[in-house]
Design a protein around this motif. Structure first.
Motif, PDB file in Angstrom:
ATOM      1  N   ALA A   1       0.838  -1.171   0.000  1.00 46.49           N
ATOM      2  CA  ALA A   1       0.000   0.000   0.000  1.00 46.49           C
ATOM      3  C   ALA A   1       0.883   1.233   0.000  1.00 46.49           C
ATOM      4  O   ALA A   1       2.029   1.195   0.424  1.00 46.49           O
ATOM      5  N   PHE A   2       0.354   2.319  -0.463  1.00 45.11           N
ATOM      6  CA  PHE A   2       1.057   3.585  -0.395  1.00 45.11           C
ATOM      7  C   PHE A   2       0.047   4.717  -0.303  1.00 45.11           C
ATOM      8  O   PHE A   2      -1.126   4.548  -0.605  1.00 45.11           O
ATOM      9  N   ARG A   3       0.530   5.852   0.141  1.00 40.70           N
ATOM     10  CA  ARG A   3      -0.283   7.059   0.220  1.00 40.70           C
ATOM     11  C   ARG A   3       0.580   8.218  -0.265  1.00 40.70           C
ATOM     12  O   ARG A   3       1.781   8.225  -0.055  1.00 40.70           O
ATOM     13  N   ILE A   4      -0.041   9.172  -0.860  1.00 35.64           N
ATOM     14  CA  ILE A   4       0.669  10.357  -1.333  1.00 35.64           C
ATOM     15  C   ILE A   4       0.256  11.532  -0.462  1.00 35.64           C
ATOM     16  O   ILE A   4      -0.926  11.834  -0.326  1.00 35.64           O
ATOM     17  N   ALA A   5       1.254  12.175   0.133  1.00 35.10           N
ATOM     18  CA  ALA A   5       0.996  13.350   0.964  1.00 35.10           C
ATOM     19  C   ALA A   5       1.007  14.586   0.072  1.00 35.10           C
ATOM     20  O   ALA A   5       1.796  14.676  -0.860  1.00 35.10           O
ATOM     21  N   PRO A   6       0.139  15.533   0.353  1.00 29.53           N
ATOM     22  CA  PRO A   6       0.124  16.746  -0.459  1.00 29.53           C
ATOM     23  C   PRO A   6       1.380  17.591  -0.272  1.00 29.53           C
ATOM     24  O   PRO A   6       1.949  17.624   0.822  1.00 29.53           O
ATOM     25  N   GLY A   7       1.804  18.231  -1.320  1.00 32.17           N
ATOM     26  CA  GLY A   7       2.938  19.170  -1.384  1.00 32.17           C
ATOM     27  C   GLY A   7       3.833  19.292  -0.183  1.00 32.17           C
ATOM     28  O   GLY A   7       4.730  18.499   0.017  1.00 32.17           O
ATOM     29  N   GLN A   8       3.586  20.300   0.620  1.00 29.62           N
ATOM     30  CA  GLN A   8       4.448  20.595   1.763  1.00 29.62           C
ATOM     31  C   GLN A   8       3.981  19.941   3.059  1.00 29.62           C
ATOM     32  O   GLN A   8       4.471  20.263   4.130  1.00 29.62           O
ATOM     33  N   ALA A   9       3.059  19.025   2.981  1.00 25.52           N
ATOM     34  CA  ALA A   9       2.539  18.355   4.182  1.00 25.52           C
ATOM     35  C   ALA A   9       3.522  17.295   4.670  1.00 25.52           C
ATOM     36  O   ALA A   9       4.251  16.695   3.892  1.00 25.52           O
ATOM     37  N   HIS A  10       3.513  17.058   5.958  1.00 22.24           N
ATOM     38  CA  HIS A  10       4.369  16.024   6.550  1.00 22.24           C
ATOM     39  C   HIS A  10       3.738  14.653   6.321  1.00 22.24           C
ATOM     40  O   HIS A  10       2.519  14.525   6.255  1.00 22.24           O
ATOM     41  N   GLN A  14       0.135  10.063   7.532  1.00 25.02           N
ATOM     42  CA  GLN A  14      -0.118   8.934   6.634  1.00 25.02           C
ATOM     43  C   GLN A  14       0.441   7.619   7.190  1.00 25.02           C
ATOM     44  O   GLN A  14       0.057   6.534   6.754  1.00 25.02           O
ATOM     45  N   ALA A  15       1.342   7.705   8.164  1.00 26.48           N
ATOM     46  CA  ALA A  15       2.031   6.514   8.668  1.00 26.48           C
ATOM     47  C   ALA A  15       1.100   5.558   9.418  1.00 26.48           C
ATOM     48  O   ALA A  15       1.178   4.344   9.250  1.00 26.48           O
ATOM     49  N   ILE A  16       0.222   6.084  10.257  1.00 27.36           N
ATOM     50  CA  ILE A  16      -0.661   5.220  11.050  1.00 27.36           C
ATOM     51  C   ILE A  16      -1.621   4.433  10.157  1.00 27.36           C
ATOM     52  O   ILE A  16      -1.727   3.213  10.307  1.00 27.36           O
ATOM     53  N   PRO A  17      -2.303   5.066   9.194  1.00 29.40           N
ATOM     54  CA  PRO A  17      -3.162   4.272   8.306  1.00 29.40           C
ATOM     55  C   PRO A  17      -2.386   3.219   7.511  1.00 29.40           C
ATOM     56  O   PRO A  17      -2.892   2.130   7.264  1.00 29.40           O
ATOM     57  N   LEU A  18      -1.147   3.527   7.137  1.00 27.47           N
ATOM     58  CA  LEU A  18      -0.346   2.531   6.410  1.00 27.47           C
ATOM     59  C   LEU A  18      -0.006   1.343   7.306  1.00 27.47           C
ATOM     60  O   LEU A  18      -0.066   0.193   6.868  1.00 27.47           O
ATOM     61  N   LEU A  19       0.349   1.607   8.559  1.00 26.12           N
ATOM     62  CA  LEU A  19       0.632   0.508   9.490  1.00 26.12           C
ATOM     63  C   LEU A  19      -0.604  -0.361   9.697  1.00 26.12           C
ATOM     64  O   LEU A  19      -0.507  -1.579   9.820  1.00 26.12           O
TER      65      LEU A  19
END
Length: 72
Positions: A1-10, A14-19
């Motif tokens: 799985a992967f997630r894309i964070a918007p531009g300047q966002a940290h 996104q880490a918790i949903p990926l875990l």
């Protein structure tokens, strides 16, 4: 799985949903200092894994096994 964070966002939010999408529970979750967060560490402990995330230089020390972190 992967997630894309918007531009300047940290990426930390996104880490918790990926875990949570992992098929099993890892022994260790290894991340760099950018992922240091009490909430993130607590989530890792609650899922049954151990965090290996060093603290930021201005934070109090936390348990982070050097041999796990250095061999990430």
């Amino acid at each position: 799985a992967f997630r894309i964070a918007p531009g300047q966002a940290h990426e930390l939010p996104q880490a918790i949903p990926l875990l949570d999408q992992l098929p099993g529970v890892p022994r260790w979750v290894v991340a760099d200092r950018g992922y240091t967060s009490h909430r993130f560490r607590e989530h890792i402990w609650r899922m049954g894994a151990r965090p290996a995330i060093p603290p930021q230089r201005h934070e109090a020390p936390v348990a982070c096994p050097e041999w796990i972190y250095n061999n990430r």
